[in-house]
Write a protein that holds these residues in place. Sequence first.
Motif, mmCIF file in Angstrom:
data_model
loop_
_atom_site.group_PDB
_atom_site.id
_atom_site.type_symbol
_atom_site.label_atom_id
_atom_site.label_comp_id
_atom_site.label_asym_id
_atom_site.label_seq_id
_atom_site.Cartn_x
_atom_site.Cartn_y
_atom_site.Cartn_z
ATOM 1 N N PRO A 3 0.825 -1.219 0.000
ATOM 2 C CA PRO A 3 0.000 0.000 0.000
ATOM 3 C C PRO A 3 0.858 1.268 0.000
ATOM 4 O O PRO A 3 1.941 1.299 0.592
ATOM 5 C CB PRO A 3 -0.798 -0.108 1.298
ATOM 6 N N ILE A 4 0.372 2.288 -0.686
ATOM 7 C CA ILE A 4 1.008 3.611 -0.693
ATOM 8 C C ILE A 4 -0.101 4.622 -0.465
ATOM 9 O O ILE A 4 -1.123 4.618 -1.159
ATOM 10 C CB ILE A 4 1.731 3.896 -2.020
ATOM 11 N N ALA A 5 0.095 5.498 0.496
ATOM 12 C CA ALA A 5 -0.989 6.380 0.918
ATOM 13 C C ALA A 5 -1.122 7.639 0.076
ATOM 14 O O ALA A 5 -2.219 8.169 -0.071
ATOM 15 C CB ALA A 5 -0.797 6.766 2.385
ATOM 16 N N ASP A 6 -0.016 8.137 -0.492
ATOM 17 C CA ASP A 6 -0.091 9.436 -1.170
ATOM 18 C C ASP A 6 0.502 9.367 -2.573
ATOM 19 O O ASP A 6 1.288 8.482 -2.909
ATOM 20 C CB ASP A 6 0.622 10.512 -0.352
ATOM 21 N N PHE A 7 0.120 10.345 -3.390
ATOM 22 C CA PHE A 7 0.495 10.343 -4.799
ATOM 23 C C PHE A 7 1.985 10.566 -4.994
ATOM 24 O O PHE A 7 2.603 9.935 -5.856
ATOM 25 C CB PHE A 7 -0.305 11.418 -5.544
ATOM 26 N N HIS A 8 2.582 11.451 -4.212
ATOM 27 C CA HIS A 8 4.019 11.728 -4.370
ATOM 28 C C HIS A 8 4.850 10.475 -4.142
ATOM 29 O O HIS A 8 5.759 10.155 -4.907
ATOM 30 C CB HIS A 8 4.459 12.841 -3.416
ATOM 31 N N THR A 9 4.525 9.739 -3.094
ATOM 32 C CA THR A 9 5.254 8.491 -2.821
ATOM 33 C C THR A 9 5.041 7.485 -3.940
ATOM 34 O O THR A 9 5.964 6.746 -4.313
ATOM 35 C CB THR A 9 4.805 7.894 -1.478
ATOM 36 N N ALA A 10 3.823 7.464 -4.497
ATOM 37 C CA ALA A 10 3.558 6.566 -5.619
ATOM 38 C C ALA A 10 4.416 6.926 -6.825
ATOM 39 O O ALA A 10 4.948 6.042 -7.519
ATOM 40 C CB ALA A 10 2.078 6.624 -5.990
ATOM 41 N N VAL A 11 4.604 8.220 -7.076
ATOM 42 C CA VAL A 11 5.469 8.648 -8.180
ATOM 43 C C VAL A 11 6.907 8.223 -7.914
ATOM 44 O O VAL A 11 7.586 7.664 -8.790
ATOM 45 C CB VAL A 11 5.377 10.178 -8.375
ATOM 46 N N GLU A 12 7.387 8.450 -6.716
ATOM 47 C CA GLU A 12 8.756 8.070 -6.360
ATOM 48 C C GLU A 12 8.970 6.566 -6.493
ATOM 49 O O GLU A 12 10.021 6.100 -6.940
ATOM 50 C CB GLU A 12 9.056 8.500 -4.917
ATOM 51 N N THR A 13 7.978 5.795 -6.124
ATOM 52 C CA THR A 13 8.114 4.336 -6.089
ATOM 53 C C THR A 13 7.934 3.696 -7.465
ATOM 54 O O THR A 13 8.730 2.847 -7.878
ATOM 55 C CB THR A 13 7.095 3.740 -5.107
ATOM 56 N N LEU A 14 6.895 4.095 -8.171
ATOM 57 C CA LEU A 14 6.554 3.457 -9.449
ATOM 58 C C LEU A 14 7.330 4.021 -10.627
ATOM 59 O O LEU A 14 7.434 3.379 -11.671
ATOM 60 C CB LEU A 14 5.052 3.589 -9.716
ATOM 61 N N LYS A 15 7.839 5.248 -10.472
ATOM 62 C CA LYS A 15 8.610 5.902 -11.525
ATOM 63 C C LYS A 15 7.891 5.875 -12.891
ATOM 64 O O LYS A 15 8.393 5.340 -13.876
ATOM 65 C CB LYS A 15 10.001 5.269 -11.643
ATOM 66 N N PRO A 16 6.716 6.475 -12.961
ATOM 67 C CA PRO A 16 5.956 6.473 -14.214
ATOM 68 C C PRO A 16 6.557 7.430 -15.240
ATOM 69 O O PRO A 16 7.219 8.417 -14.884
ATOM 70 C CB PRO A 16 4.575 6.955 -13.781
ATOM 71 N N GLN A 17 6.309 7.121 -16.506
ATOM 72 C CA GLN A 17 6.691 8.058 -17.570
ATOM 73 C C GLN A 17 5.630 9.139 -17.739
ATOM 74 O O GLN A 17 5.916 10.210 -18.271
ATOM 75 C CB GLN A 17 6.862 7.308 -18.899
ATOM 76 N N ALA A 18 4.403 8.853 -17.290
ATOM 77 C CA ALA A 18 3.310 9.815 -17.444
ATOM 78 C C ALA A 18 2.450 9.831 -16.199
ATOM 79 O O ALA A 18 2.144 8.769 -15.628
ATOM 80 C CB ALA A 18 2.451 9.456 -18.655
#
Length: 597
Positions: free
Chosen positions: A406-421
Amino acid sequence: MYKIIHDKDEMIIRFEKDLVDGETLSRFLSHINLQSMLKKSAGGDASARLRARSHLAALPTGIALLRDPSLNKGSAFTLEEREALGLTGLLPPRVHTLDEQVQRILENLRKQSTDIERYVYLIALQDRNKTLFYRVLLDNIEELMPIVYTPTVGQACLQFGHIFRRPRGIYITARDKGRVAELLGNWPFNDIKVIVVTDGERILGLGDLGADGMGIPVGKLALYSVCAGIHPSLSLPVTLDMGTDNARLLNDPLYIGLQHPRIRGELYDEMLEEFILAVQQVFPGCMIQFEDFANRNAFRLLQQYRDQVCCFNDDIQGTAAVTVAGIFSALRITGGDLKEQRFLFLGAGEAGLGAGELLVSALVDAGLSLDEARRCCWYVDSKGLIVKSRTDLSGHKLLYAHDHPPIADFHTAVETLKPQAIIGVSGQPKRFTPEILETMARINERPIVFSLSNPTSKSECTAEEAYTWTEGRAIFASGSPFDPVVIKGRKLYPSQGNNVYIFPGVGMGVMASGAVRVTDEMFLVAAKVVAGEVSDADLEYGRVYPPLPRIREVSLAVAVAVAEVAYREGLAAKPKPDDLAEYIRGLMFEPEYQTYI
């Protein structure tokens, strides 16, 4: 008033009084040019003489003609027309051209101090002279699109009862149960090809606006005419007034809808079903566009009716197509392979999940399995990253619940998943923070940032914020328009991911082919066509959509591609013309004055 009866065998046209209004006559005039009749009449064609005389006898005259917005030309009536139609003395003596009238409208429009005043001014023009309204809009689409549609239409819906001037469309309430077909029959035209219907529960990102949401169907149908050339008389805006839970409207004496809590459950479903069946009865072959229904109803209604009648949901499928089109274009800038991209959505409502579904279709076309394609799409909703361990998920969200902590916030999700978009469809402003944008720029040389929530006040970030916090490297698109931004001496033109690139062309393609269903494949080909219409020069300036002044060309290309799908899949009810593009071009309404004499 007059009814036009067309005998297809004998090509005789007869007019009968008191059966239909002047706008039907206007539609007749748009397809059969009186000037052509008169030329044939001069050449001794008796049938043409009969038709021309019948036409002249049928036209309303005097003040009645000036008050008919479909027939009125204002100061553009010629001296001959004024004399023959009882207008002499009722108009200023000088005859103006359509172009001169456009100049006058623009001069006065630009003097208005606010966008909502400009909106009211344009609606007033539509009430008195439809040809002039559509000419002004078509010739100035880039300037006026934000006025007649997002973001100003959102403000207009918020104030709809207070700026209300003249009714448009059909309003259906629960008290009309059992007689919806009768209500639809009250509309003066019986050849409706496109209906845009809303229940007003989720107007843009503004929430439940009840019957005040009628501004959306009215605005959408104006764009069908301007962008794809579907004649205005072939379309009908409908509002299903099922009440509202908006306390402000329930207490507003100028609210135009019924002031009771929103109806749900069995009665709601029965009213929707009756409406769908009534459309099939009264307007056979009509395409229905669902617009701004709440998530709780949007997906299930589309699922229930998409294989039964010709319908689609613009918030789900139209938004999906324009989003995917933008991704296709963006990858031409980054040089990335679609199969290797990871997309992170902020928001898991109908727009986000619809875009994910179409992206999955594109990824499967590109060679991935269905599971692999879905693993490319990740979602963060109000409770965090959508993962399998969550127990609060249902419906379409379950398809995108991946194995992940689980990831609670969007910023952490960006850091973790490293999306291109990152794709914002949350309806929550400022959610793409400087920290998130800086992280995207650190992860990607050319980060893709789509801030698609409408109106502007709900945008996840502005164009200037996206460019500033990524050092001008972001490939940016938004739901509402933003002005160009200069970064490091370079002028960038942010693109508006406007559904107008999709739905008008889809509607024209469906109408031209007589398609009995609207399929996901039609939206995928529409996305590909729109991306293909973006030039290399557009990409250099940061655009991922074609410039709006080219919208008719784009809509024509979309319509042709959609019609081709209908013919290929056996969904077309009309014979395929030899030159499909030329045939569709010939159907396109052009706002020009007809010659009456």
